[in-house]
Design a protein around this motif. Structure first.
Motif, PDB file in Angstrom:
ATOM      1  N   PRO A  94       0.799  -1.228   0.000  1.00 32.20           N
ATOM      2  CA  PRO A  94       0.000   0.000   0.000  1.00 32.20           C
ATOM      3  C   PRO A  94       0.834   1.281   0.000  1.00 32.20           C
ATOM      4  O   PRO A  94       0.310   2.358  -0.265  1.00 32.20           O
ATOM      5  CB  PRO A  94      -0.819  -0.121   1.291  1.00 32.20           C
ATOM      6  N   VAL A  95       2.128   1.182   0.322  1.00 36.26           N
ATOM      7  CA  VAL A  95       3.016   2.348   0.320  1.00 36.26           C
ATOM      8  C   VAL A  95       4.077   2.137  -0.752  1.00 36.26           C
ATOM      9  O   VAL A  95       4.876   1.204  -0.679  1.00 36.26           O
ATOM     10  CB  VAL A  95       3.682   2.550   1.702  1.00 36.26           C
ATOM     11  N   ARG A  96       4.061   2.992  -1.763  1.00 39.97           N
ATOM     12  CA  ARG A  96       4.955   2.812  -2.907  1.00 39.97           C
ATOM     13  C   ARG A  96       5.766   4.085  -3.136  1.00 39.97           C
ATOM     14  O   ARG A  96       5.220   5.196  -3.071  1.00 39.97           O
ATOM     15  CB  ARG A  96       4.134   2.473  -4.158  1.00 39.97           C
ATOM     16  N   ARG A  97       7.076   3.932  -3.410  1.00 37.37           N
ATOM     17  CA  ARG A  97       7.969   5.077  -3.570  1.00 37.37           C
ATOM     18  C   ARG A  97       8.635   5.072  -4.937  1.00 37.37           C
ATOM     19  O   ARG A  97       8.858   4.032  -5.539  1.00 37.37           O
ATOM     20  CB  ARG A  97       9.042   5.085  -2.487  1.00 37.37           C
ATOM     21  N   TRP A  98       8.984   6.280  -5.339  1.00 31.65           N
ATOM     22  CA  TRP A  98       9.737   6.496  -6.573  1.00 31.65           C
ATOM     23  C   TRP A  98      10.805   7.537  -6.275  1.00 31.65           C
ATOM     24  O   TRP A  98      10.486   8.668  -5.925  1.00 31.65           O
ATOM     25  CB  TRP A  98       8.798   6.962  -7.681  1.00 31.65           C
ATOM     26  N   SER A  99      12.053   7.138  -6.387  1.00 35.90           N
ATOM     27  CA  SER A  99      13.181   8.034  -6.114  1.00 35.90           C
ATOM     28  C   SER A  99      13.848   8.427  -7.428  1.00 35.90           C
ATOM     29  O   SER A  99      14.126   7.560  -8.275  1.00 35.90           O
ATOM     30  CB  SER A  99      14.204   7.350  -5.192  1.00 35.90           C
ATOM     31  N   THR A 100      14.119   9.717  -7.589  1.00 37.03           N
ATOM     32  CA  THR A 100      14.731  10.205  -8.814  1.00 37.03           C
ATOM     33  C   THR A 100      15.453  11.512  -8.525  1.00 37.03           C
ATOM     34  O   THR A 100      15.626  11.890  -7.366  1.00 37.03           O
ATOM     35  CB  THR A 100      13.659  10.399  -9.916  1.00 37.03           C
ATOM     36  N   GLU A 101      15.877  12.193  -9.580  1.00 40.51           N
ATOM     37  CA  GLU A 101      16.493  13.515  -9.457  1.00 40.51           C
ATOM     38  C   GLU A 101      15.680  14.510 -10.269  1.00 40.51           C
ATOM     39  O   GLU A 101      15.037  14.155 -11.266  1.00 40.51           O
ATOM     40  CB  GLU A 101      17.936  13.486  -9.977  1.00 40.51           C
ATOM     41  N   LEU A 102      15.741  15.758  -9.865  1.00 43.08           N
ATOM     42  CA  LEU A 102      14.947  16.781 -10.525  1.00 43.08           C
ATOM     43  C   LEU A 102      15.267  16.875 -12.010  1.00 43.08           C
ATOM     44  O   LEU A 102      14.367  17.002 -12.849  1.00 43.08           O
ATOM     45  CB  LEU A 102      15.179  18.140  -9.841  1.00 43.08           C
ATOM     46  N   VAL A 103      16.552  16.805 -12.357  1.00 45.80           N
ATOM     47  CA  VAL A 103      16.944  16.947 -13.760  1.00 45.80           C
ATOM     48  C   VAL A 103      16.351  15.841 -14.626  1.00 45.80           C
ATOM     49  O   VAL A 103      16.114  16.036 -15.828  1.00 45.80           O
ATOM     50  CB  VAL A 103      18.486  16.971 -13.880  1.00 45.80           C
ATOM     51  N   ARG A 104      16.097  14.679 -14.044  1.00 49.98           N
ATOM     52  CA  ARG A 104      15.545  13.560 -14.806  1.00 49.98           C
ATOM     53  C   ARG A 104      14.058  13.732 -15.118  1.00 49.98           C
ATOM     54  O   ARG A 104      13.485  12.935 -15.873  1.00 49.98           O
ATOM     55  CB  ARG A 104      15.768  12.255 -14.048  1.00 49.98           C
ATOM     56  N   LEU A 105      13.431  14.724 -14.535  1.00 42.35           N
ATOM     57  CA  LEU A 105      11.999  14.938 -14.748  1.00 42.35           C
ATOM     58  C   LEU A 105      11.714  15.940 -15.864  1.00 42.35           C
ATOM     59  O   LEU A 105      10.553  16.197 -16.180  1.00 42.35           O
ATOM     60  CB  LEU A 105      11.346  15.429 -13.452  1.00 42.35           C
ATOM     61  N   ARG A 106      12.748  16.519 -16.442  1.00 37.27           N
ATOM     62  CA  ARG A 106      12.530  17.562 -17.443  1.00 37.27           C
ATOM     63  C   ARG A 106      11.701  17.068 -18.619  1.00 37.27           C
ATOM     64  O   ARG A 106      10.795  17.757 -19.098  1.00 37.27           O
ATOM     65  CB  ARG A 106      13.872  18.109 -17.930  1.00 37.27           C
ATOM     66  N   ALA A 107      11.997  15.884 -19.121  1.00 36.38           N
ATOM     67  CA  ALA A 107      11.247  15.347 -20.259  1.00 36.38           C
ATOM     68  C   ALA A 107       9.786  15.119 -19.884  1.00 36.38           C
ATOM     69  O   ALA A 107       8.874  15.426 -20.664  1.00 36.38           O
ATOM     70  CB  ALA A 107      11.883  14.051 -20.752  1.00 36.38           C
ATOM     71  N   LEU A 108       9.538  14.589 -18.681  1.00 32.46           N
ATOM     72  CA  LEU A 108       8.163  14.337 -18.246  1.00 32.46           C
ATOM     73  C   LEU A 108       7.402  15.640 -18.051  1.00 32.46           C
ATOM     74  O   LEU A 108       6.207  15.730 -18.370  1.00 32.46           O
ATOM     75  CB  LEU A 108       8.170  13.527 -16.953  1.00 32.46           C
ATOM     76  N   ILE A 109       8.073  16.662 -17.516  1.00 33.64           N
ATOM     77  CA  ILE A 109       7.435  17.966 -17.349  1.00 33.64           C
ATOM     78  C   ILE A 109       7.099  18.563 -18.710  1.00 33.64           C
ATOM     79  O   ILE A 109       6.027  19.161 -18.903  1.00 33.64           O
ATOM     80  CB  ILE A 109       8.338  18.913 -16.541  1.00 33.64           C
ATOM     81  N   ASN A 110       7.994  18.382 -19.670  1.00 36.50           N
ATOM     82  CA  ASN A 110       7.739  18.884 -21.024  1.00 36.50           C
ATOM     83  C   ASN A 110       6.539  18.181 -21.660  1.00 36.50           C
ATOM     84  O   ASN A 110       5.733  18.807 -22.359  1.00 36.50           O
ATOM     85  CB  ASN A 110       8.971  18.698 -21.895  1.00 36.50           C
TER      86      ASN A 110
END
Length: 276
Positions: free
Chosen positions: A197-213
Motif C-alpha cells: 500500500p506504500v509505494r515510492r519512486w526516487s529520482t532527481e529533478l533533472v531527470r523529470l525535465r522530459a516528463l514535465i515537457n
C-alpha cells in the motif's frame, strides 16, 4: 466545401479545467481538457465524498489534531474505522521517513497550493504533503506524499500528477539545483498488490525535465486551437465520454471485431513481425 472555423481557446483559468489530478488523461487525449469542461460535475458522487472525508482525516492528523471514528468531516461524511486505519498508515510512514532528519509531519506543507507555471502559466495544484529538507554538505531532498483512498491501483513511477507537483514545488530549483533528490510516495491503503500500500519512486529533478515537457505540451495543446482526441484507458474516467465521437467510433469498431469468428492463421514470418 469550407470547414467551420475552430473554436476559440478556453478563457477560463487553466487551474480550473487542467488540474494535475487529470494529467494522465490530458496526456493521452489533449481534447479531454475542453470536452470535460463542457460537462461539469454538478455534485459529488458518494465515492468522491468518501475520498474527501478520508483526505480531511489525514490532513487533520498531520496537523497534530485528534480525529477518531464517528467524527463528522466538513462535508458531512462520518469517519469510519477504515479511514482512520488509512490515516494512521500515512502518518506512520511520514514519521519514519522524516525521523532521520529530525523532523515531524507538522513541519511540512499540508495541502498547500503551489504554482505550476513550468507546465502552464497560471496553473495551480495542491499536493497532499511535501517538505524540502536541507542537508548540510549534500544537496537538498524533496519528499512528496500523495494519499489515494480508492481501490484502483495507482502507479507511483513517473506518475503525471506527481510530476506536476514536483514542477510546482521546486520552482527556481529547476535551474539552480537540477540535481535535487526527489522521493515521491503514494499511500493507498485499499489497493492490494504485491507492491504494497506504500509505494515510492526516487529520482532527481533533472531527470523529470522530459516528463514535465510532456505534461506542458499536453496542456498547451489541449487549451489551444487543435487538440487531438485519442482513445485509451483514461477514457474510463472522462466526464465527456458519452459525447465523444472518437470513443464512439472506437467502440463500434470493437463491436464489429467481437463478432468475427473466422480464425486468421499467420505465417511464422508475419507472426514474428507482429510480435516485434
Amino acid at each position: 466545401m469550407t470547414l467551420p472555423p475552430p473554436p476559440p481557446p478556453v478563457a477560463e483559468p487553466a487551474h480550473h479545467i487542467a488540474a494535475p489530478s487529470s494529467r494522465a488523461r490530458h496526456i493521452q487525449c489533449t481534447q479531454s481538457i475542453t470536452l470535460e469542461h463542457q460537462f461539469p460535475e454538478l455534485e459529488e458522487t458518494e465515492e468522491q465524498r468518501e475520498g474527501t472525508a478520508a483526505h480531511w482525516a489525514v490532513s487533520e492528523m498531520l496537523s497534530g489534531r485528534l480525529v477518531d471514528v464517528g467524527q463528522i468531516a466538513p462535508n458531512g461524511y462520518v469517519l469510519t474505522h477504515e479511514m482512520m486505519l488509512g490515516a494512521d498508515m500515512m502518518y506512520d510512514d511520514m514519521v519514519k521517513a522524516l525521523a532521520p532528519y529530525g523532523l515531524k509531519p507538522q513541519q511540512g506543507q499540508i495541502e498547500q497550493r503551489v504554482r505550476i507555471d513550468r507546465v502552464f502559466p497560471g496553473l495551480f495544484g495542491s499536493p497532499d504533503y511535501y517538505i524540502v529538507v536541507a542537508r548540510p554538505g549534500n544537496r537538498p531532498i524533496l519528499l512528496l506524499w500523495d494519499y489515494k483512498f480508492g481501490h484502483r491501483y495507482v502507479e507511483v513511477f513517473e506518475n503525471p500528477q506527481m510530476v506536476d507537483y514536483v514542477a510546482g514545488v521546486c520552482g527556481d530549483a529547476h535551474d539552480t539545483m537540477p540535481g535535487m533528490d526527489i522521493v515521491v510516495t503514494i499511500v493507498q491503503p485499499r489497493s492490494f498488490s504485491s507492491a504494497g500500500p506504500v509505494r515510492r519512486w526516487s529520482t532527481e529533478l533533472v531527470r523529470l525535465r522530459a516528463l514535465i515537457n510532456i505534461s506542458s505540451h499536453a496542456v498547451h495543446e489541449g487549451l489551444g486551437q487543435n487538440p487531438r482526441a485519442k482513445v485509451g484507458p483514461e477514457c474510463r474516467d472522462c466526464r465527456a465520454r458519452h459525447a465523444c465521437p472518437t470513443l464512439q467510433r472506437a467502440g463500434f469498431a470493437g463491436m464489429d471485431e467481437a463478432k468475427r469468428v473466422t480464425p486468421e492463421v499467420m505465417t511464422p514470418a508475419n507472426a514474428s513481425l507482429e510480435l516485434r
